[in-house]
Motif scaffolding. Structure first.
Motif, mmCIF file in Angstrom:
data_model
loop_
_atom_site.group_PDB
_atom_site.id
_atom_site.type_symbol
_atom_site.label_atom_id
_atom_site.label_comp_id
_atom_site.label_asym_id
_atom_site.label_seq_id
_atom_site.Cartn_x
_atom_site.Cartn_y
_atom_site.Cartn_z
ATOM 1 N N SER A 104 9.648 -48.202 90.580
ATOM 2 C CA SER A 104 8.386 -47.732 90.188
ATOM 3 C C SER A 104 8.287 -47.993 88.718
ATOM 4 O O SER A 104 7.889 -47.377 87.835
ATOM 5 N N ASP A 105 8.871 -49.226 88.369
ATOM 6 C CA ASP A 105 8.801 -49.510 87.028
ATOM 7 C C ASP A 105 7.248 -49.463 86.426
ATOM 8 O O ASP A 105 7.135 -49.185 85.300
ATOM 9 N N GLU A 106 6.315 -49.726 87.176
ATOM 10 C CA GLU A 106 5.032 -49.845 86.263
ATOM 11 C C GLU A 106 4.322 -48.422 86.358
ATOM 12 O O GLU A 106 3.358 -48.108 85.701
ATOM 13 N N LEU A 107 5.101 -47.184 87.049
ATOM 14 C CA LEU A 107 4.563 -46.268 86.998
ATOM 15 C C LEU A 107 5.066 -45.354 85.735
ATOM 16 O O LEU A 107 4.688 -44.434 85.529
ATOM 17 N N LEU B 225 7.188 -40.219 82.344
ATOM 18 C CA LEU B 225 6.134 -40.712 83.101
ATOM 19 C C LEU B 225 5.004 -39.839 82.687
ATOM 20 O O LEU B 225 5.113 -38.555 82.151
ATOM 21 N N SER B 226 3.594 -40.299 82.902
ATOM 22 C CA SER B 226 2.526 -39.247 82.705
ATOM 23 C C SER B 226 2.222 -38.560 84.005
ATOM 24 O O SER B 226 2.835 -39.018 85.138
ATOM 25 N N PHE C 74 5.044 -41.794 92.085
ATOM 26 C CA PHE C 74 6.161 -41.938 91.771
ATOM 27 C C PHE C 74 7.198 -41.335 92.771
ATOM 28 O O PHE C 74 7.956 -41.778 93.268
ATOM 29 N N SER C 75 6.779 -39.858 93.230
ATOM 30 C CA SER C 75 7.526 -38.967 94.243
ATOM 31 C C SER C 75 7.403 -39.845 95.583
ATOM 32 O O SER C 75 8.584 -39.782 95.986
ATOM 33 N N ASP C 76 6.354 -40.433 95.861
ATOM 34 C CA ASP C 76 5.989 -40.986 97.390
ATOM 35 C C ASP C 76 7.034 -42.149 97.231
ATOM 36 O O ASP C 76 7.670 -42.415 98.300
ATOM 37 N N ARG C 77 7.070 -42.888 96.020
ATOM 38 C CA ARG C 77 7.889 -44.265 96.205
ATOM 39 C C ARG C 77 9.085 -43.995 96.258
ATOM 40 O O ARG C 77 9.996 -44.599 97.093
ATOM 41 N N VAL C 78 9.743 -43.072 95.304
ATOM 42 C CA VAL C 78 11.170 -42.664 95.567
ATOM 43 C C VAL C 78 11.577 -42.184 96.904
ATOM 44 O O VAL C 78 12.686 -42.635 97.448
#
Length: 562
Positions: free
Chosen positions: A413-416, A431-432, A439-443
């Motif tokens: 999620s680096d770019e998030l 994070l914003s 972010f939550s979905d990716r994790v």
């Protein structure tokens, strides 16, 4: 998790290797078997583990950029330049700051410190720290336990005419900052044999290099200085949960000896304050853990920190005043921590189906996010991420078990993320709000791919099964020889089979053969009798607690394991 859901896994050790080690060193066979269970089978390895010496520390100049760091610090000392040490507001960063500050002052440097407030300034080299260093006329900043991801602040310091040396131990996730030197055992190009140093450990290695000098020769001065620093390395390393093996084991064993005989006014005051709270004598490790807890409650204000001042002071009266203040702060912290964790638990069902926990609660104070995430990880035995409010945005703390890599997870999620960093088992990020769903979905997707349901079982990794005659009067002494316990060197778990319970209650007594031991049963398990009221024979797992008493960890009727 219920006791019956625990999985017992007994290490398979080379019993012949244990017998050889026993004969070679004339040690109890039980101790030799425990060492073999921890991968130590040679006499020299056993000596380094049980009785390490200062000579067992690695050459500090094997750390990348150490020579550059020492050269720049020596130049500052010889030219009378002011040096500001910028640390991190936790026990590791605080003790590391004191270690470096003391060695700089012993060598004649004009040095001060600045500890940024985590709540107001975040982690790392802050703008306020740079501004304060410039105001004080510092020509050099040395960061401790932070800085490896601070490319922009390091560049800003340079624009203000201040050189920066980075002493850190966090994972390197971006190009190194343009500092004079970046000393971090986790650098990708590092040839240092041990990656597991804490921030205070890196500060200690820098002190070792400064005292040794360019010729790297042994110095009597180092033998005099090192014990005063090692007691701080012990506290910071245990607090930061770095593995207490290899070089950290050397520091921990020597540090514990120094801690027990400390002449440091601040530590004496801490121990006196802790003993005053109890109606019994406290053991060394109880005092270590209590000291860590009180130091951790120290909050930074305008760059100053009561914990630092306590460890630096030479005045007993002021030390006592600070300890009293820290005890009150600690009580407030623990009360807030309990309330915050209760609030977190109310957000959860008792049974968690997902392989990773992600929660958002903006009412949890930022400084308690890590504590609550750590308790969630321990309670539910899976990675936990807790996100709260910091400033106008969001910040999160993540904690994970040994088998889960949080740094790899966050990298997806680096770019998030606005910023992130830490270690495999503990990390933080910001994070914003608009990026939180993605972010939550990716994790969750990352965790679902990598976590097997088997990973979520509670496993008791038992060192050895004790045999007949090994439950004798020397048992506690043998187990204590493996101290200090901590990450990478946990308190040993022992299995005794087919024991008879001769006394039950909070303190129970079990008998095997001609030997008997007394155990504290903190869980107050139900009566161990069959339907006719006759005592059952049990298989028990036990360990040694900080108070030098044996603790019952788990037990089962023997017939269930047959």
């Amino acid at each position: 998790m219920r006791d019956e859901e625990r999985v017992w896994k007994v290490s398979q050790i080379d019993e012949e290797a244990g017998e050889r080690l026993c004969r070679a060193l004339g040690m109890p066979l039980l101790l030799a078997r425990l060492l073999v269970a921890r991968g130590i089978s040679s006499p020299d390895g056993a000596r380094r583990y049980l009785s390490p010496a200062l000579a067992d520390f690695l050459d500090p100049y094997l750390l990348a950029d150490m020579e550059r760091a020492v050269r720049r610090i020596n130049r500052a000392i010889s030219s009378g330049e002011r040096v500001t040490v910028v640390g991190h507001e936790d026990t590791d960063g605080l003790t590391g700051t004191v270690v470096l500050l003391e060695i700089l002052r012993k060598m004649g440097a004009e040095a001060d410190y600045y500890l940024p407030s985590r709540v107001e300034e975040g982690h790392g080299l802050s703008r306020r720290a740079i501004a304060r260093a410039k105001q004080r006329g510092s020509a050099l900043i040395v960061t401790v336990d932070c800085g490896v991801t601070d490319s922009h602040p390091v560049a800003e310091a340079g624009r203000n005419g201040i050189d920066v040396i980075v002493l850190d131990h966090h994972e390197v996730i971006a190009p190194l900052p343009s500092a004079v030197a970046v000393v971090d055992p986790k650098r990708p190009d590092s040839a240092y044999p041990f990656r597991g140093l804490a921030g205070v450990g890196v500060a200690f290695k820098t002190a070792q290099a400064l005292v040794a000098g360019a010729d790297r020769g042994p110095r009597a001065e180092w033998e005099q200085v090192a014990p005063d620093l090692l007691e701080l390395v012990l506290l910071g390393s245990i607090a930061d949960r770095v593995p207490l093996c290899d070089e950290n084991r050397v520091a921990a064993v020597l540090g514990l000896k120094a801690f027990e005989a400390t002449e440091r006014i601040g530590l004496q005051a801490l121990k006196h304050g802790l003993k005053g709270e109890e109606d019994r004598d406290l053991r060394a490790m109880e005092l270590v853990q209590g000291s860590i807890s009180l130091i951790a409650s120290a909050r930074s204000e305008d760059g100053g920190n009561d914990g630092c001042e306590l460890l630096l002071t030479h005045d007993s009266a002021s030390a006592g005043t600070v300890v009293t203040k820290l005890r009150k702060e600690s009580e407030r912290w623990h009360a807030a921590a309990r309330a915050s964790f209760d609030r977190v638990l109310k957000m959860l069902d008792r049974e968690i189906d997902e392989p990773i926990i992600i929660l958002v609660n903006e009412e949890i104070p930022y400084y308690l996010l890590g504590h609550c995430a750590s308790r969630l990880r321990k309670l539910y035995m899976r990675p936990a991420i807790l996100i709260g409010k910091r400033g106008a945005g969001l910040a999160g703390e993540a904690r994970g078990p040994k088998w889960f890599d949080l740094m790899e997870c966050l990298a997806t999620s680096d770019e998030l993320l606005e910023s992130w960093g830490g270690h495999k088992g503990a990390a933080g990020f910001s994070l914003s709000r608009d990026r939180l769903p993605a972010f939550s979905d990716r994790v969750r997707a990352y965790a679902a791919e990598r976590i097997d349901p088997v990973d979520l079982q509670e496993i008791l990794r038992i060192d050895i099964e004790v045999g007949e005659g090994e439950l004798g009067p020397d048992l506690i002494k043998v187990l204590a020889a493996l101290r200090p316990y901590g990450e990478g060197n946990p308190a040993p778990l022992l299995l005794a089979r087919t024991v008879d319970v001769t006394s039950q209650g909070p303190r129970c007594v079990v008998k095997a053969g001609g030997d008997s031991i007394s155990l504290i049963d903190e869980r107050r398990r139900s009566s161990w009798t069959d339907l006719s009221g006759r005592p059952l024979q049990l298989d028990i797992v036990f360990t040694l607690g900080d108070s030098d008493e044996l603790l019952l960890v788990d037990c089962r009727p023997t017939f269930l394991n047959e």
